[in-house]
Design an enzyme around this catalytic site. Structure first.
Site, mmCIF file in Angstrom:
data_model
loop_
_atom_site.group_PDB
_atom_site.id
_atom_site.type_symbol
_atom_site.label_atom_id
_atom_site.label_comp_id
_atom_site.label_asym_id
_atom_site.label_seq_id
_atom_site.Cartn_x
_atom_site.Cartn_y
_atom_site.Cartn_z
ATOM 1 N N LYS A 36 0.870 -1.184 0.000
ATOM 2 C CA LYS A 36 0.000 0.000 0.000
ATOM 3 C C LYS A 36 0.901 1.226 0.000
ATOM 4 C CE LYS A 36 -1.996 2.993 1.963
ATOM 5 N NZ LYS A 36 -1.828 4.391 1.557
ATOM 6 N N GLY A 96 6.928 5.474 7.516
ATOM 7 C CA GLY A 96 6.066 6.652 7.527
ATOM 8 C C GLY A 96 6.264 7.413 8.817
ATOM 9 N N SER A 97 5.256 8.166 9.199
ATOM 10 C CA SER A 97 5.411 9.037 10.358
ATOM 11 C C SER A 97 5.329 8.239 11.667
ATOM 12 C CB SER A 97 4.310 10.095 10.341
ATOM 13 O OG SER A 97 3.060 9.463 10.442
ATOM 14 N N SER A 98 5.868 8.806 12.717
ATOM 15 C CA SER A 98 5.827 8.132 14.019
ATOM 16 C C SER A 98 4.381 7.996 14.504
ATOM 17 C CB SER A 98 6.660 8.910 15.042
ATOM 18 O OG SER A 98 7.997 8.938 14.613
ATOM 19 N N ALA A 99 3.546 8.994 14.185
ATOM 20 C CA ALA A 99 2.154 8.936 14.645
ATOM 21 C C ALA A 99 1.447 7.732 14.026
ATOM 22 C CB ALA A 99 1.432 10.226 14.273
ATOM 23 N N THR A 100 1.611 7.538 12.720
ATOM 24 C CA THR A 100 0.971 6.377 12.074
ATOM 25 C C THR A 100 1.627 5.088 12.555
ATOM 26 O OG1 THR A 100 0.583 7.779 10.148
ATOM 27 C CG2 THR A 100 0.263 5.438 9.842
ATOM 28 N N GLY A 101 2.944 5.125 12.717
ATOM 29 C CA GLY A 101 3.666 3.934 13.190
ATOM 30 C C GLY A 101 3.115 3.452 14.522
ATOM 31 N N GLU A 108 9.908 2.006 10.247
ATOM 32 C CA GLU A 108 10.900 3.017 9.856
ATOM 33 C C GLU A 108 10.193 4.357 9.936
ATOM 34 O OE1 GLU A 108 13.950 2.362 9.160
ATOM 35 O OE2 GLU A 108 13.984 0.261 8.576
ATOM 36 N N CYS A 164 13.487 11.508 5.733
ATOM 37 C CA CYS A 164 13.305 11.029 7.112
ATOM 38 C C CYS A 164 14.559 11.304 7.933
ATOM 39 C CB CYS A 164 13.003 9.541 7.108
ATOM 40 S SG CYS A 164 14.175 8.586 6.156
ATOM 41 N N GLU A 189 9.580 17.016 13.967
ATOM 42 C CA GLU A 189 10.010 16.820 12.578
ATOM 43 C C GLU A 189 9.220 17.747 11.658
ATOM 44 O OE1 GLU A 189 8.767 13.159 10.611
ATOM 45 O OE2 GLU A 189 10.735 13.010 9.664
HETATM 46 P P1 NAD Z 1 2.315 8.767 6.924
HETATM 47 O O1 NAD Z 1 2.524 8.094 8.229
HETATM 48 O O2 NAD Z 1 1.299 9.825 6.833
HETATM 49 O O3 NAD Z 1 1.897 7.688 5.823
HETATM 50 C C1 NAD Z 1 2.718 6.590 5.511
HETATM 51 C C2 NAD Z 1 1.853 5.501 4.922
HETATM 52 O O4 NAD Z 1 0.970 5.024 5.923
HETATM 53 C C3 NAD Z 1 0.982 5.949 3.758
HETATM 54 O O5 NAD Z 1 0.932 4.927 2.801
HETATM 55 C C4 NAD Z 1 -0.371 6.148 4.427
HETATM 56 O O6 NAD Z 1 -1.456 6.025 3.548
HETATM 57 C C5 NAD Z 1 -0.343 5.007 5.424
HETATM 58 N N1 NAD Z 1 -1.267 5.175 6.553
HETATM 59 C C6 NAD Z 1 -1.754 6.332 7.099
HETATM 60 N N2 NAD Z 1 -2.578 6.054 8.124
HETATM 61 C C7 NAD Z 1 -2.599 4.707 8.251
HETATM 62 C C8 NAD Z 1 -3.245 3.814 9.139
HETATM 63 N N3 NAD Z 1 -4.046 4.250 10.112
HETATM 64 N N4 NAD Z 1 -3.023 2.493 8.993
HETATM 65 C C9 NAD Z 1 -2.206 2.029 8.039
HETATM 66 N N5 NAD Z 1 -1.573 2.825 7.153
HETATM 67 C C10 NAD Z 1 -1.771 4.148 7.261
HETATM 68 O O7 NAD Z 1 3.736 9.243 6.464
HETATM 69 P P2 NAD Z 1 4.080 10.059 5.144
HETATM 70 O O8 NAD Z 1 3.588 11.442 5.351
HETATM 71 O O9 NAD Z 1 3.646 9.303 3.941
HETATM 72 O O10 NAD Z 1 5.670 10.021 5.154
HETATM 73 C C11 NAD Z 1 6.427 10.927 5.852
HETATM 74 C C12 NAD Z 1 6.949 10.298 7.105
HETATM 75 O O11 NAD Z 1 7.654 9.115 6.801
HETATM 76 C C13 NAD Z 1 7.944 11.195 7.811
HETATM 77 O O12 NAD Z 1 7.696 11.174 9.195
HETATM 78 C C14 NAD Z 1 9.280 10.538 7.503
HETATM 79 O O13 NAD Z 1 10.286 10.815 8.440
HETATM 80 C C15 NAD Z 1 8.907 9.098 7.454
HETATM 81 N N6 NAD Z 1 9.883 8.326 6.676
HETATM 82 C C16 NAD Z 1 10.740 7.498 7.343
HETATM 83 C C17 NAD Z 1 11.708 6.790 6.638
HETATM 84 C C18 NAD Z 1 12.684 5.888 7.351
HETATM 85 O O14 NAD Z 1 13.402 5.163 6.694
HETATM 86 N N7 NAD Z 1 12.767 5.910 8.666
HETATM 87 C C19 NAD Z 1 11.779 6.921 5.243
HETATM 88 C C20 NAD Z 1 10.886 7.765 4.600
HETATM 89 C C21 NAD Z 1 9.937 8.466 5.330
#
Ligand code: NAD
Length: 500
Positions: A185, A238-243, A260, A294, A393
């Site tokens: 996804k 993705g973001s820490s909040a979603t993580g 990540e 990131c 961030e």
């Molecule tokens: P995001 O958390 O908004 O979204 C990431 C993914 O998660 C998207 O595909 C989104 O649709 C999905 N998502 C959102 N809500 C969800 C849920 N409730 N359940 C399951 N999936 C869900 O992040 P973003 O804005 O796409 O990316 C930016 C973030 O990613 C930044 O915080 C950045 O630091 C981080 N990032 C980290 C790395 C790393 O290697 N550590 C690499 C790239 C980006």
């Protein structure tokens, strides 16, 4: 540059399928703010179909048998994918540039890295065959033990928009190399190259269902992947909040996750550096990928004895960065991904001002660009450690500057964050670099550089930047179960109970 966006459906079981609810999400060109196409919006119903396809592809008793293929067999597909990506590089580079707004020259590097990543994990798949049945030395001769490495199963891969196809590849390549099948996804904000990747899968004859690609919103398409009982593992970037939400949901089924997440990485400049070399790495470390990295080294700690000269030079270098449509030759900074991201970054800047910080350069929309989500590269000084811009961030082209006087103070400031993804340290004194490296609470340290990333080396964070490692030999381990097999080879009675 204008060219038509491909019209795609969801990629499930080797076929293009319309989402069950028939919804679509507009694609907005971040350089012009125009709608230039749309992508399918999957929901839980589509996830169900994709998971069934992936399960069928995984195991013989359910259908096909990707899990039982040898690493060498899977490597042939991964190599074919790498070759196909290289063959269609121009197409992928243009789509990635248009969809994500990253400078064309960066998209070229990304797509090269995509091909290299598949090539690398083809090698890892082959090595896996040799690692099977690795013996374990035991203290008793009557027993023999070995370890099997087996694919975890059907995995859910959820990726962000800053390196759309590359971040997805960091997951797809090791997952397939390990013998897993997957449901990917990508981010709704930049999914086009990930969808195009479905064509590549079919062109190389990847068995149907081994990789399924579902575009859609996080809560609608991502969350059902995480909570699905037949998904055995989730790998998320993705973001820490979603993580954090993903971890909570996966915990219900005690499902393994790798996360990540975001960062607020420091870059430390000691007094003995070559200033121009260090300044160039500093601006690269934060403004590359339009500041949406990131691991962006977005907190500059500079020794007080060189701070004035360093910051002066940095402002000059920064003002020289070419900000333009990402297709323009020499572009080094394009737009940020979306209106939401643009507003968020601008809010960070205005809050920093209201909290007493000084915007030394940038901070606004570039005058020559009336449309698009462009933000000037921004340098912020007069920072205190309680300010939002120091702690959170930004994920945009913004760097904070602070001075220090001793090595201990630099380390303390560097570690003054909830995140722990990466850090950089600059000094000609390599012993000092080593000391500082050891003291930094992060998953990656760059010495006298910032951001170079190689598929052979592990990638991932600590603290709220997540856990688990992608890339390198660690990357494939994410998708393997370790099974211990111990045999009694003596043929004798164990002798614990009295024989009746
Ligand atoms: P995001 O958390 O908004 O979204 C990431 C993914 O998660 C998207 O595909 C989104 O649709 C999905 N998502 C959102 N809500 C969800 C849920 N409730 N359940 C399951 N999936 C869900 O992040 P973003 O804005 O796409 O990316 C930016 C973030 O990613 C930044 O915080 C950045 O630091 C981080 N990032 C980290 C790395 C790393 O290697 N550590 C690499 C790239 C980006």
């Amino acid at each position: 540059m204008a060219f038509p966006m491909p019209v795609r459906q969801l990629f499930i079981d080797g076929e293009w399928r319309e989402p069950i609810k028939k919804n679509r999400i507009p694609i907005i060109n971040p350089s012009t703010e125009e709608i230039i196409g749309d992508i399918p919006a999957a929901t839980a119903e589509d996830v169900e179909v994709a998971v069934v396809a992936a399960r069928k592809a995984f195991k013989k008793n359910k259908g096909r048998d990707w899990a039982a293929t040898s690493g060498a067999h899977r490597a042939r597909y991964l190599r074919a994918i790498a070759a196909k990506i290289t063959e269609r590089k121009d197409h992928f580079v243009k789509l990635e540039t248009l969809d994500s707004g990253k400078p064309f020259d960066e998209a070229v590097l990304d797509i090269d890295d995509v091909a290299s990543c598949f090539e690398y994990f083809a090698g890892q798949a082959e090595k896996l065959d040799a690692k099977q049945k690795a013996p374990v030395t035991l203290p008793m001769d009557r027993f023999k033990s070995h370890v099997l490495r087996q694919p975890i199963g059907v995995v859910g891969l959820i990726s962000p928009w800053n390196y759309p196809l590359l971040m997805a590849t960091w997951k797809i390549a090791p997952a397939l190399a390990a013998g897993c099948t997957a449901v990917l996804k990508p981010s709704e904000l930049a999914s086009v190259t990930c969808l195009e990747f479905g064509d590549v899968c079919n062109e190389v004859g990847l068995p149907p269902g081994v990789l399924n690609i579902l575009t859609g919103l996080g809560p609608d398409a991502g969350a059902p992947i995480v909570s699905h009982p037949d998904i055995d593992k989730v790998a998320f970037t993705g973001s820490s909040a979603t993580g954090s939400k993903i971890m909570a949901s996966a915990a219900q089924l005690v499902k393994p996750v790798t996360l990540e997440l975001g960062g607020k990485s420091p870059i430390i400049m000691f007094e003995d550096i070559d200033i121009d070399t260090a300044v160039e790495w500093t601006i690269f470390g934060v403004f590359w990928t339009n500041g949406q990295i990131c691991s962006a080294t977005s907190r500059l700690l500079v020794h007080e004895s060189i701070a004035t000269e360093f910051v002066d030079r940095m402002v000059k270098w920064t003002k020289n960065i070419k900000i333009s449509d990402p297709f323009e030759e020499g572009c080094r900074l394009g737009p940020v991904i979306s209106k939401g991201q643009y507003d968020k970054i601008m809010n960070f800047i205005s809050t920093a001002k209201s909290e007493g910080a000084t915007i030394l350069c940038g901070g606004s929309r570039p005058e020559h660009l009336k449309k698009g989500y462009f933000i000037e590269p921004t340098i912020v000084t007069d920072i205190s450690t309680s300010m939002q811009i120091w702690k959170e961030e930004v994920f945009g082209p913004v760097i904070c500057v602070k001075t220090f006087s001793t090595e201990d103070e630099a380390i303390e400031l560097a570690n003054d964050t909830q995140y722990g993804l990466a850090a950089a340290v600059f000094s000609k004194d390599l012993e000092r670099c080593e000391r500082v490296t050891k003291a930094l609470e992060v998953g990656a340290v760059w010495v006298n550089c910032s951001q170079p990333c190689f598929v052979q080396a592990p990638w991932g964070g600590i603290k709220r930047s997540g856990f688990g490692r992608e890339l390198g030999e660690w990357g494939i381990e994410n998708y393997l179960n370790i099974k211990q097999v111990t045999s009694d080879i003596s043929g004798e009675q164990w002798g614990w109970y009295k024989s009746p």
